[in-house]
Design a protein around this motif. Sequence first.
Motif, PDB file in Angstrom:
ATOM      1  N   PRO A   1      12.034  10.407  -3.389  1.00 48.52           N
ATOM      2  CA  PRO A   1      11.784  11.987  -3.500  1.00 48.52           C
ATOM      3  C   PRO A   1      11.251  10.883  -5.061  1.00 48.52           C
ATOM      4  N   ARG A   2       9.590  11.711  -5.961  1.00 45.51           N
ATOM      5  CA  ARG A   2       9.384  10.477  -6.784  1.00 45.51           C
ATOM      6  C   ARG A   2       9.520  11.378  -8.025  1.00 45.51           C
TER       7      ARG A   2
ATOM      8  N   PHE B   1       1.073  -1.106  -0.164  1.00 48.46           N
ATOM      9  CA  PHE B   1      -0.357   0.163   0.232  1.00 48.46           C
ATOM     10  C   PHE B   1       0.821   1.049   0.314  1.00 48.46           C
ATOM     11  N   CYS B   2       0.625   1.831  -1.013  1.00 49.00           N
ATOM     12  CA  CYS B   2       0.896   3.055  -0.979  1.00 49.00           C
ATOM     13  C   CYS B   2      -0.186   4.440  -0.923  1.00 49.00           C
ATOM     14  N   SER B   3       0.046   5.088  -0.251  1.00 55.24           N
ATOM     15  CA  SER B   3      -1.176   6.435   0.279  1.00 55.24           C
ATOM     16  C   SER B   3      -0.477   7.842  -1.317  1.00 55.24           C
ATOM     17  N   ALA B   4      -1.579   8.298  -1.986  1.00 52.98           N
ATOM     18  CA  ALA B   4      -1.131   9.006  -2.713  1.00 52.98           C
ATOM     19  C   ALA B   4      -0.171   9.108  -3.149  1.00 52.98           C
ATOM     20  N   PRO B   5      -0.411   8.061  -4.632  1.00 50.81           N
ATOM     21  CA  PRO B   5       0.898   7.324  -5.019  1.00 50.81           C
ATOM     22  C   PRO B   5       1.223   9.049  -5.948  1.00 50.81           C
ATOM     23  N   MET B   6       1.147   9.861  -5.948  1.00 52.57           N
ATOM     24  CA  MET B   6       1.814  11.043  -7.176  1.00 52.57           C
ATOM     25  C   MET B   6       1.652  12.049  -6.588  1.00 52.57           C
ATOM     26  N   SER B   7       1.851  12.268  -5.213  1.00 54.34           N
ATOM     27  CA  SER B   7       2.041  13.184  -4.252  1.00 54.34           C
ATOM     28  C   SER B   7       3.676  13.129  -4.481  1.00 54.34           C
TER      29      SER B   7
ATOM     30  N   SER C   1      -4.478   5.148  -4.347  1.00 54.02           N
ATOM     31  CA  SER C   1      -3.576   4.218  -3.806  1.00 54.02           C
ATOM     32  C   SER C   1      -2.955   2.993  -4.465  1.00 54.02           C
ATOM     33  N   ALA C   2      -2.102   2.891  -4.059  1.00 52.95           N
ATOM     34  CA  ALA C   2      -1.172   2.172  -5.320  1.00 52.95           C
ATOM     35  C   ALA C   2      -0.210   1.192  -4.107  1.00 52.95           C
TER      36      ALA C   2
END
Length: 535
Positions: free
Chosen positions: A240-241, A215-221, A266-267
Motif C-alpha cells: 500500500p502507498r 520501473f514502477c508503473s503509475a507510482p501514484m496508485s 513511470s518511476a
Amino acid sequence: MSRSAPRSDLATHVVENQPPIRAPSLWADDLPLRGAVAAAGGQADTLAAFAHTLSDPAMIEAGRAANRYPPELRLFDPGGRRLDEVTFHPAYHQLMTAGAKAGYSAVAWEPQSGGHVTHAAMVYLLSQIEPGVCCPLTMTYAAIPVLADSALASDWLPKLIARGYDPSIAPVAQKRAATLGMAMTEKQGGSDVRANTTWAEPDGDAWRLTGHKWFCSAPMSDGFLTLAQAEAGLSCFLVPRWLDTGRNRIQIQRLKDKLGNRANASAEIEYHGALAHMLGDPGQGVRTIIRMVHHTRLDTAMAPAGLMRAALAEAAHWCRHRTVFQKKLIDQPLMRAVIADLALDVEGTLALGLRVAQAFDDANDGFARIAVALAKFLGNKRAPGMIYEAMEALGGMGYVEDTPLPLLYREAPLNSIWEGSGNVICLDILRTLARDPEAAQALSDALDAATGADTRYEAALADFRAAWPGLPPEAEARFFAERAATLLTAATLVTAAPEVAGPYIAARLSGDRGLVAGAVRTHDTAPILARILPD
C-alpha cells in the motif's frame, strides 16, 4: 464561451484544400468495432455511451492537454521534508474519471455477460483519445483476480471495482475508489524477474520490503503488486502507498523520461522497509502475479488496435478532403491501395483481440492462454509501421503535433515492450504449446474451424503445418509466432468480418505481395474502404 469561426481569407492567400477539423464519433463511425463487439458478445449500449463521452471535443482536447503537460515529481516540500508525490494536469484526472466511471476497470468483474469483451473495447476506444491513462486503469482491472481470493479482498476489492476515481492522498480505507500499479522490473534482471534482489522480512502478519525497482508503473496508485525474495523464494506482495499511520516507506527516485505514454507517470522507486502483505503462497510469486500479467496482456493486445484505428481514421479523413492532381486523394488508385491495406491490420487486430476477450468471458482458458500471446505479438509488431504509413498519407502535416499522428507514433512501441517484449512473448508461446496440451489443441481447433471458406487459407495452413510439424527451434520462434498469429487472425475474420477476410488472406498469407504497405496485387478496395469511411 462561443468562438468566432477561424479566418480563411488571409493577407497573402486563401486557405483552401485543407480538411475540416475532424469531429469523430468513435462508435457511429466505426463499423468494424460495432461488428466485432456484436460477434464477441460485448455490451453495445455501454460502449456506445463511453464512445459518446470520449467523442466530445472537450474530452479530445483533454487528451491533448494530458499529453502536452506531463506529470511532475514533487520529492520535497519547501522545508525539505519528503513528499514523494506526483502531480498531474487536470485533464489527466478528467480522463481517469471518465474511464473509471464507464467501468474500464470494473465491468469485466460485474455480473453482466460480455464483461471482458466490453472492457477490451474500452481499451481500444480510450487508446484513441489518450493512451497514457490506460495504464493505471488496466493494472487495476488486471490485479483484481490476484486479490479476489486473498485476505485483503474485503478491504480492497470494493474500492477497485467502485466505478469511481479518487486521487486523494489517503489510506485505501478512507477512499471512495482505488487504483493499483505494478513494480516488478529491476536493473539486473529485466524480464528475468527471478533475478530480483529486493528482499522481504516478516513483521508479524505482514512483511517489510527493502530494494530498488527500476520501473514502477503509475507510482501514484494506491498500492503496487510487486515481487521480492522471501525465505521460501520469490514471492508476490501488495504494497500500500499509504498506511493509517502515514506514508509507507516508498521513495520515488525519479520519473522516467519516456518516448511516449507521456500522460502516465513511470518511476524508479525504492522500498526502505515498506510494509507489504503477501499474496499467494510463499515462494510462488511468479505463479501468483502471472494472473495479473495474463490480463494486462489482453490490454496490450487491444491497445495497438486502438492506436492504429486512430491513425487510420485521421489518414482517411485527410484523403477524403485533400485534392492532388485534380482528384481527391481517396479516389486515386495507389492511395486507395495503401489505405485499404492499412485497414486490414486494424480489422485483424481488433477482431482477434475481441475474440480473445470473449475467451476470457467464456472461461475458455486454453485458447485464451495461447491466443492472447499471439494477439499481443502480431498487433504490436504491425502497429509502428502501420502508423508511420498513416502519417505519410498526411504528408508533412502528419509529422506535426497539430495532428494526433506524432502522439500515436510515439506510443506504438510501448505495448510490445511492456510486460515482456517480442522475444519473451515468442518464447512464452513455445513454452505454452509444449507444456499445455489444452492450449495447443484449442489453437489447432481454431485454425481448423476456418477451413472450407477460402482455398488460399487452407493452403497457407497446410504450409504452416508442413514447415513445423512440431514446435520450431528457438531461433525460428518469431517466424512461427507471426505465422500462427496471422492464420488465427484470418480464421477470426472469416466469421467476424467476412467482407475483409478474403483481402486479408490474400495480402497477409498468399505471399503475393511486397514488403511495404500497399504493395499488393490489384483487388477491389471498395468494400474495405466502405467500412472505414462512413458518409
